[in-house]
Design a protein around this motif. Sequence first.
Motif, short mmCIF file in Angstrom:
data_model
loop_
_atom_site.label_atom_id
_atom_site.label_comp_id
_atom_site.label_asym_id
_atom_site.label_seq_id
_atom_site.Cartn_x
_atom_site.Cartn_y
_atom_site.Cartn_z
N VAL A 1 0.86 -1.10 -0.17
CA VAL A 1 0.02 -0.05 0.01
C VAL A 1 1.01 1.46 -0.19
O VAL A 1 0.53 2.21 -0.80
CB VAL A 1 -0.85 0.09 1.13
CG1 VAL A 1 -1.58 1.35 1.30
CG2 VAL A 1 -1.89 -1.13 1.24
N HIS A 2 2.03 1.25 0.95
CA HIS A 2 2.76 2.40 0.97
C HIS A 2 3.51 2.58 -0.43
O HIS A 2 3.36 3.80 -0.77
CB HIS A 2 3.82 2.26 2.00
CG HIS A 2 3.36 1.88 3.33
ND1 HIS A 2 3.45 0.84 3.87
CD2 HIS A 2 2.50 2.67 4.28
CE1 HIS A 2 2.60 0.73 5.09
NE2 HIS A 2 2.21 1.97 5.37
N THR B 1 0.78 3.75 -3.06
CA THR B 1 0.55 5.14 -2.98
C THR B 1 1.54 6.21 -3.22
O THR B 1 1.10 7.29 -3.79
CB THR B 1 0.18 5.35 -1.52
OG1 THR B 1 -0.75 4.65 -0.87
CG2 THR B 1 -0.42 6.94 -1.18
#
Length: 314
Positions: A34-35, A38
């Motif tokens: 996710v990091h 993003t």
Amino acid sequence: MLREALTSIVKFHSYLQSRTDARVRDYPLMQSPVHMTTILLGYVAFSLYVGPRLMANRKPFHLNTAMIIYNVSMVLLNAYIVYEFMMSGWATTFTWRCDLIDLSTSPQTLRMIQVAWLFYFSKFIELLDTVFFVLRKKQGQITFLHVFHHSFMPWTWWWGVTLTPAGGMGSFHAMVNSTVHVIMYTYYALSAAGPRFQKYLWWKKYMTAIQLTQFILVSIHISQYYFMEKCDYQVPLWIHLIWMYGVLFFLLFSHFWVQAYIKGKRLPLTPEKSKQNGSTSEPFTVVANGKHLQNGNGHHYTNGKIFMGKVKEV
């Protein structure tokens, strides 16, 4: 329906966390996709939409000193990465043929894991290439190839480092890529240093040839797997993906080469006409009026819209 989708996502996320190699679990940006996803989505949005609009009514920044420092730092970082790849296997214990994924915790293996992560992390640092273009209002350099390469590379490498950080023969392309980047950022550092260095930059045309050679070497090396009588590489999927990666980027850069040097749509400027420039993976672009933009050298657009490297006046 939405609840089922969210449940599936949560399960997949938990599965990834359980499969993450314990030897790399505590490294930055390795806990979840996710990091990094993003960050990369933010990069694409900034490069194509947010950044150009923020700069639309502003004067371009003059960042030559910052670019010199950045490019020299990238030369040193990539040289260190190449050295570490060599010392952690490629110049010591690897056969350069069927080198398997190492599951041990030996000092040499941990050294390979560290440099594999450092290579992955360096791809996020390289996003500054595009930031410099945006701040200097060189939107013509932000092409599809540029954005795709800078966003696709770190995204795919997260999966490799997460699941198999000591990837054996699967790490060859990283070492080759870092070697090419030593050459590239050396060129960009000299280019940003000023007109007095232009006479040393006659080899600009061959930057694309060096990049094409990189993809040929990677494809040939990984293709050995398909001709060996026996190679028990633990994750054959990585072999197939690396081969496809090499072929895909060879085709993309070959298309650029044809447009630039065979059809003559992006011919290089002569040293006398060249000006100070920045850094990019694509040496030249061209706009509709036939004027060339050389590594950040070109006209500024103060009220235009950008569409993957092309500016449309409004």
